[in-house]
Structures are given as structure tokens and as C-alpha cells.
Motif scaffolding. Sequence first.
Motif, PDB file in Angstrom:
ATOM      1  N   LEU A  66       0.863  -1.182   0.000  1.00 52.22           N
ATOM      2  CA  LEU A  66       0.000   0.000   0.000  1.00 52.22           C
ATOM      3  C   LEU A  66       0.898   1.231   0.000  1.00 52.22           C
ATOM      4  O   LEU A  66       1.547   1.528   1.007  1.00 52.22           O
ATOM      5  CB  LEU A  66      -0.916   0.000   1.233  1.00 52.22           C
ATOM      6  CG  LEU A  66      -1.980  -1.104   1.292  1.00 52.22           C
ATOM      7  CD1 LEU A  66      -2.631  -1.133   2.676  1.00 52.22           C
ATOM      8  CD2 LEU A  66      -3.041  -0.898   0.217  1.00 52.22           C
ATOM      9  N   ASP A  67       0.955   1.925  -1.123  1.00 53.12           N
ATOM     10  CA  ASP A  67       1.788   3.121  -1.240  1.00 53.12           C
ATOM     11  C   ASP A  67       0.998   4.349  -0.795  1.00 53.12           C
ATOM     12  O   ASP A  67      -0.102   4.607  -1.297  1.00 53.12           O
ATOM     13  CB  ASP A  67       2.260   3.308  -2.680  1.00 53.12           C
ATOM     14  CG  ASP A  67       3.245   2.233  -3.101  1.00 53.12           C
ATOM     15  OD1 ASP A  67       3.867   1.626  -2.214  1.00 53.12           O
ATOM     16  OD2 ASP A  67       3.389   2.001  -4.320  1.00 53.12           O
ATOM     17  N   VAL A  68       1.558   5.106   0.121  1.00 53.91           N
ATOM     18  CA  VAL A  68       0.859   6.252   0.706  1.00 53.91           C
ATOM     19  C   VAL A  68       0.760   7.401  -0.290  1.00 53.91           C
ATOM     20  O   VAL A  68       1.748   7.815  -0.894  1.00 53.91           O
ATOM     21  CB  VAL A  68       1.577   6.738   1.985  1.00 53.91           C
ATOM     22  CG1 VAL A  68       0.882   7.971   2.553  1.00 53.91           C
ATOM     23  CG2 VAL A  68       1.623   5.622   3.027  1.00 53.91           C
ATOM     24  N   PRO A  89      -4.784  -7.037  -4.431  1.00 52.71           N
ATOM     25  CA  PRO A  89      -5.852  -7.200  -3.444  1.00 52.71           C
ATOM     26  C   PRO A  89      -5.347  -6.882  -2.038  1.00 52.71           C
ATOM     27  O   PRO A  89      -4.264  -7.311  -1.650  1.00 52.71           O
ATOM     28  CB  PRO A  89      -6.222  -8.683  -3.572  1.00 52.71           C
ATOM     29  CG  PRO A  89      -5.774  -9.080  -4.935  1.00 52.71           C
ATOM     30  CD  PRO A  89      -4.548  -8.271  -5.208  1.00 52.71           C
ATOM     31  N   THR A  90      -6.116  -6.134  -1.287  1.00 50.63           N
ATOM     32  CA  THR A  90      -5.708  -5.765   0.065  1.00 50.63           C
ATOM     33  C   THR A  90      -5.985  -6.886   1.065  1.00 50.63           C
ATOM     34  O   THR A  90      -5.179  -7.150   1.956  1.00 50.63           O
ATOM     35  CB  THR A  90      -6.421  -4.482   0.507  1.00 50.63           C
ATOM     36  OG1 THR A  90      -6.047  -3.424  -0.369  1.00 50.63           O
ATOM     37  CG2 THR A  90      -6.052  -4.098   1.933  1.00 50.63           C
ATOM     38  N   CYS A  98     -11.045  -5.545   2.558  1.00 54.83           N
ATOM     39  CA  CYS A  98     -11.364  -6.467   3.649  1.00 54.83           C
ATOM     40  C   CYS A  98     -12.850  -6.422   3.999  1.00 54.83           C
ATOM     41  O   CYS A  98     -13.344  -7.286   4.730  1.00 54.83           O
ATOM     42  CB  CYS A  98     -10.540  -6.115   4.889  1.00 54.83           C
ATOM     43  SG  CYS A  98      -8.775  -6.463   4.702  1.00 54.83           S
ATOM     44  N   PHE A  99     -13.566  -5.414   3.495  1.00 54.38           N
ATOM     45  CA  PHE A  99     -14.992  -5.287   3.775  1.00 54.38           C
ATOM     46  C   PHE A  99     -15.846  -5.837   2.638  1.00 54.38           C
ATOM     47  O   PHE A  99     -17.064  -5.745   2.680  1.00 54.38           O
ATOM     48  CB  PHE A  99     -15.344  -3.814   4.026  1.00 54.38           C
ATOM     49  CG  PHE A  99     -14.638  -3.239   5.218  1.00 54.38           C
ATOM     50  CD1 PHE A  99     -15.122  -3.448   6.499  1.00 54.38           C
ATOM     51  CD2 PHE A  99     -13.474  -2.511   5.065  1.00 54.38           C
ATOM     52  CE1 PHE A  99     -14.466  -2.930   7.604  1.00 54.38           C
ATOM     53  CE2 PHE A  99     -12.808  -1.989   6.166  1.00 54.38           C
ATOM     54  CZ  PHE A  99     -13.301  -2.196   7.437  1.00 54.38           C
ATOM     55  N   ASP A 100     -15.215  -6.394   1.620  1.00 53.94           N
ATOM     56  CA  ASP A 100     -15.931  -6.966   0.492  1.00 53.94           C
ATOM     57  C   ASP A 100     -16.104  -8.457   0.740  1.00 53.94           C
ATOM     58  O   ASP A 100     -15.239  -9.259   0.415  1.00 53.94           O
ATOM     59  CB  ASP A 100     -15.157  -6.725  -0.807  1.00 53.94           C
ATOM     60  CG  ASP A 100     -15.893  -7.280  -2.019  1.00 53.94           C
ATOM     61  OD1 ASP A 100     -17.050  -7.696  -1.869  1.00 53.94           O
ATOM     62  OD2 ASP A 100     -15.292  -7.301  -3.116  1.00 53.94           O
TER      63      ASP A 100
END
Length: 206
Positions: A66-68, A89-90, A98-100
Motif C-alpha cells: 500500500l503506497d501512501v 488485493p488488500t 477487507c470489507f468486500d
Amino acid sequence: MRLDWNKGENGLLPVIVQDATSKEILMLGYMNEEAFEKTRADNRVTFYSRSKQRLWTKGESSNNFLDVVDLKIDCDQDTILIKANAHGPTCHTGTVSCFDNGDESRFRESETENNFTINDLEKTIHQRIDDKVEGSYTYSLIQKGINKVAQKVGEEAVETVIDAINGKEEDFIYEAGDLMYHYLVLLKAKGLSLADIEKELAKRHK
């Protein structure tokens, strides 16, 4: 504004990660002060893993980093919001967020026939380039270098202008789509994204 680490249990504060392009909430994690400083220094999200009891850079094993893009602190100084570009994918289950969980929410707006957005296109372009997808036109184009990518944008711009003046509406829409696609590839080739363009436009409307 400085974070108040004393408000968090064991010095840990919640971190909400949001996709910088689609604005979708990707995940919730926790940081201590060391993880926060590492995230700022590396421009890559690092959490404190409560299960592993150590610093944990998201993607360290999966390469789904995850690049800020942007980092904000809330008014109570005890919650962090990070806008990031995801390399893949996170969620560890393979979903974008993560909420999917695959369930249709009764609160979700009804799907339209065409729900593919420019943000979706940009994300697809980034993933095919970052993952070096062999056989992908996108990846093969960027391998040819910035000059070729920029040349394609120029060619598509000319074709779009011609159809805007003399072509049918469907021809103009087709060429405008090609122009948008190649423009997004050019942004990626320059290490930029639509979020960077949005920041520039926002400065002009202050």
C-alpha cells in the motif's frame, strides 16, 4: 497536528486505509508510533501486528503493498486516515477490500447497466503494469518507454479532435475512450495517478 498515542490501548491507534483512486475503504489496522514514523519515511503502509507483536509492512509476503498518497489525522488526534495506491488485493482472502465479503448490502445503491468507472480503468492499468502481465497490451506498451506512450497519447488526441469536428457521435466516443486510456497509461509511466491531477485542480479552485 500531532497524534496522541496515550489515547490508544498499549500505544496503538486505529488506521483506516482508503483507496486513493476509487475512495473505497480497503482495511482497518493499528499503528504504534514506530510504525507511523516508518510509514511516513517509506511512503508505504506499515502497521503494528497485534498477533505477531511486531511491525508489519502490508504486502511484505504477498507484494500487495500500500503506497501512501495522503495521510490525515482526525480532530481527536487518535485516528489515522491513509489514502493509498494498492499494488493488488488488500485482503488476505484475495478481495480488493477487507470489507468486500460478497454479500449484497440492502443499503447499496442499485447497480446500473454500466458501472465501470475511470477509476476502475486506472486501477486495472496499474495492476497490469505492476504485476508485469505478459501478453497485456498495457504492459507491452509501457515497456516501449515514455516516448512511445506519449506518442500514442498525441495520436489519439488528434483522432479525437478529428471525430469531434467531422465524425459521428459514436466515433467520437470511441476515440475519446482510447485517448483516456492512453492518458492514464502516460500518467502511470510518469509515476503519477489521477489523484495527483485532482490535487493540482483542487489548488486552482481554492
